[in-house]
Structure formats: C-alpha cells, structure tokens
Design an enzyme around this catalytic site. Structure first.
Site, PDB file in Angstrom:
ATOM      1  N   GLY A  28       0.760  -1.061   0.015  1.00  0.00           N
ATOM      2  CA  GLY A  28      -0.078  -0.084  -0.056  1.00  0.00           C
ATOM      3  C   GLY A  28       0.809   1.289   0.076  1.00  0.00           C
ATOM      4  N   ALA A  29       1.979   1.209  -0.664  1.00  0.00           N
ATOM      5  CA  ALA A  29       2.819   2.348  -0.614  1.00  0.00           C
ATOM      6  C   ALA A  29       2.644   3.525  -1.478  1.00  0.00           C
ATOM      7  CB  ALA A  29       4.355   1.853  -0.953  1.00  0.00           C
ATOM      8  N   GLY A  32      -1.454   7.463   1.091  1.00  0.00           N
ATOM      9  CA  GLY A  32      -1.982   7.734   2.452  1.00  0.00           C
ATOM     10  C   GLY A  32      -0.740   7.169   3.623  1.00  0.00           C
ATOM     11  N   SER A 157      -7.489  -2.201  12.337  1.00  0.00           N
ATOM     12  CA  SER A 157      -8.269  -0.830  12.750  1.00  0.00           C
ATOM     13  C   SER A 157      -9.085  -1.263  14.022  1.00  0.00           C
ATOM     14  CB  SER A 157      -9.108  -0.647  11.398  1.00  0.00           C
ATOM     15  OG  SER A 157     -10.015   0.244  11.524  1.00  0.00           O
ATOM     16  N   TYR A 183     -15.702  -5.016   6.584  1.00  0.00           N
ATOM     17  CA  TYR A 183     -14.706  -4.346   6.703  1.00  0.00           C
ATOM     18  C   TYR A 183     -14.160  -4.727   8.431  1.00  0.00           C
ATOM     19  CZ  TYR A 183     -10.934  -0.814   7.734  1.00  0.00           C
ATOM     20  OH  TYR A 183      -9.866  -0.069   7.939  1.00  0.00           O
TER      21      TYR A 183
END
Ligand SMILES: NC(=O)c1ccc[n+]([C@@H]2O[C@H](COP(=O)([O-])OP(=O)(O)OC[C@H]3O[C@@H](n4cnc5c(N)ncnc54)[C@H](OP(=O)(O)O)[C@@H]3O)[C@@H](O)[C@H]2O)c1
Length: 315
Positions: A28-29, A32, A157, A183
């Site tokens: 996820g580079a 964000g 999360s 999620y």
C-alpha cells in the site's frame, strides 16, 4: 519508559533509531499511511521496497520521495493483493533480489467497498486485507526468518470492533452483504493473523504486531458517502465524535511497532496511539476485543486461510 501517545508523530517515534542495513517491505505504498511509512523508514536508513498495485501511482510517489531524500534507498514492486497469482509473482520477484527481510509492513487495505470479488472469488475486503497479505507473508517467511531479528506489522483498525470473524461465510455467499461488517471482519482477521503468525515465528526472532493507526483522512474513504460518516460516528464505541489524526500521527504507531525498543520481547499484540492497547471495554473508544486475540480463533483462521490460498507454510 514509553513516552509516546496519540499525538506523537512518525519523526518523533523514530528519533534516535537507525534502521541502517534493514530491508523494509511496505504494501500500500502508493497512498496515505503507506507513503508516510516509507518516507520515515527510508529516512532512518532502511532500504525500502515499496509495493503497490498501480505502477504509475507508485512510480510517481517513489519519485517524489527520491526528490525529498536523494540518498534514500527505494525500490518498487507491483502487486495486486486481490489476485493471488499476482501475489505469487511479486513474492517470487522479491525473493530473487532479496534473501533477507527485516521488516514487513502489511499496510494496504480497502474499506467499505460495494460487494466485489477478488480474482479468485473471495469477498474483496476479506480477500485484499487478509488473504492476500496472508499469502504474501507466508511466501516471504523464509526471508524474514533468514533476516531475523525482524518484525511484521499488520495494519488493522478499531473497525475490528464492528464484527468478529465469520468462519462459516467469509465471502458473504449465504448472507446479505454489509460493507462495514465485512470491513470489521477483515480487520479482526488482521489481528487473528498477527496472533497466529507471532506464535509460529517468535522462536525464530520474528515478532508480529497489529496496529490501529487512528482515524486519518486518506483515500481509504473513497467508497464513503456523507451518510457513512454519520453511520461510522454512530458505531464509534465511545459515542463521541471521531477525532482525526494527521498523516504523521497516523503512521506513527506503525513506525513505533516496526522499530521501538520498548516492544523488544513482545509480539502477537494490538497497538494503538503508540501504546500497547488495553482490552476493549464497552463505551470506550480504545482497546482490542477479546475475540480478535483468541488463540483458538487464530488457529482456525490460519487453517482456513491455508485452505483458501491452497498452500501451507512451515516455520
Ligand atoms: N485512514 C484511516 O483512518 C485508517 C483507520 C484504520 C485503519 N486503517 C488502515 O490503514 C491502512 C492504510 O490505509 P490508508 O488510510 O493509508 O488508505 P489509502 O490511502 O487508501 O491507502 C491504501 C493502500 O492500499 C492499496 N491497495 C488497495 N487495494 C489493493 C490491492 N488490491 N492490491 C494492492 N494494494 C492495494 C492502495 O492502492 P491504490 O493507491 O492503488 O488504491 C493504497 O496504496 C489500511 O489497511 C486501513 O485499513 C486506516
């Protein structure tokens, strides 16, 4: 003593720590928290392998980081977590060039998307957030063990508090789809995976941590509408309005998990606000649910994940 908290930033938690000689792989580079994590790990001297699915986006982010830090050791790798074949190809390419990995930051994620399926037919949030990372980590495990001591950081999360993992129907084949529940289930899976992984690798010097970064405005909210923000606020266990962090505060717990001497000898735990989280209590906004760190559930998820990716991992 640990002097960090919810307001601490990435630069503060890494201050005085050198990551020279370490290889950090970050998924996820391209956006964000992942970008900020790469920036800080590279600034601390790590060689950083930036992993993302969109080549154009990834190269433009890497170029910007190189502009900011001309001495940074940055490499890039394309991988789509929603396609296990792509994960296998990426892991093979990484292992071709890197025999040892010290830090693996499983940061990529998708949140509250409409019902979609991965290339192999898994519900998108479960498939991307958990299964893709499960396979990726398993395929890199020899390099992690050869590179020990090391750490694996799995971005979870506080959304794990929305739902325990559903072992009977992880891909919503027999129940109506709820994007927030899905999620939550995927983020519970991230913590259970951390518990199962740490158990397998701790004796070999690799420790695993799950992280809640806080609430940060990023592209993660791309599938959200106004009504979702209201619904999210209502689901907030403390009943208080959400407090937003900056990107630097948001990525701080990841960087703390990856590098803090305070965590030496620890693992298989959930961190938030640059602290080891307490057990969740009804009505309080912080903490980890007991169902997310349950060792029996962690083993059950491990077996299910091996079955679904069609591969077992020996440590
Ligand atoms: N922001 C928050 O408030 C918050 C709160 C709690 C937890 N988290 C967690 O923090 C992590 C990072 O989120 P963020 O806020 O930085 O979100 P973001 O800005 O949307 O970044 C997510 C990253 O994941 C990548 N990604 C998504 N699907 C992928 C796939 N199939 N294959 C490969 N990469 C994929 C995205 O790639 P593209 O750029 O190509 O889309 C992007 O690089 C996530 O795991 C999220 O669940 C965030």
């Amino acid at each position: 003593m640990n002097r960090f908290d919810a307001n601490s930033t990435t630069d503060q938690v890494i201050d005085g720590i050198s990551l020279q000689g370490q290889l950090a792989v970050v998924t996820g580079a391209s956006s964000g928290l992942g970008v900020e994590t790469c920036r800080v790990l590279a600034a601390a001297g790590a060689t950083v392998l930036m992993v993302a699915r969109d080549e154009e986006k990834l190269e433009s982010v890497a170029q910007e980081l190189r502009r900011q830090q001309p001495d940074a050791q940055l490499h890039t790798q394309i991988m789509d977590l929603a396609d296990l074949n792509s994960v296998r190809i990426a892991a093979t390419e990484i292992l071709l060039h890197h025999g040892q990995i010290q830090l693996l930051i499983n940061n990529a994620g998708v949140m509250a998307c409409p019902l979609q399926y991965t290339a192999q037919g898994f519900e998108m949030q479960f498939g991307t957030n958990h299964l893709g990372h499960f396979l990726f980590t398993g395929l890199l495990s020899d390099a992690l063990i050869d590179g020990a001591p090391g750490r694996v950081v799995n971005l979870s999360s506080a959304g794990h508090r929305f739902a325990r993992f559903n072992f009977d129907d992880p891909s919503y084949q027999n129940r109506p789809y709820d994007k927030w529940q899905a999620y939550g289930e995927s983020k519970t899976a991230n913590i259970l995976f951390t518990v199962g992984l740490d158990l397998r690798t701790r004796e070999r010097g690799v420790r695993a941590f799950a992280v809640h970064p806080g609430v940060i405005m990023t592209n993660l909210s791309r599938h959200m509408e106004e009504a979702d923000l209201i619904a999210l606020n209502e689901r907030n266990p403390s009943g208080e309005p959400l407090v937003f962090k900056s990107l630097e505060q948001g990525a701080a717990t990841t960087v703390w998990a990856a590098s803090s001497p305070h965590l030496a000898g620890r693992g298989g735990i959930y961190l938030e606000n640059c602290q080891i989280a307490p057990a969740a209590v009804q009505g309080k906004g912080i903490g980890v649910e007991s169902y997310a760190v349950n060792p029996a559930a962690a083993e059950r998820l491990w077996s299910l994940s091996e079955e679904l990716v069609g591969q077992s991992f020996e440590f």
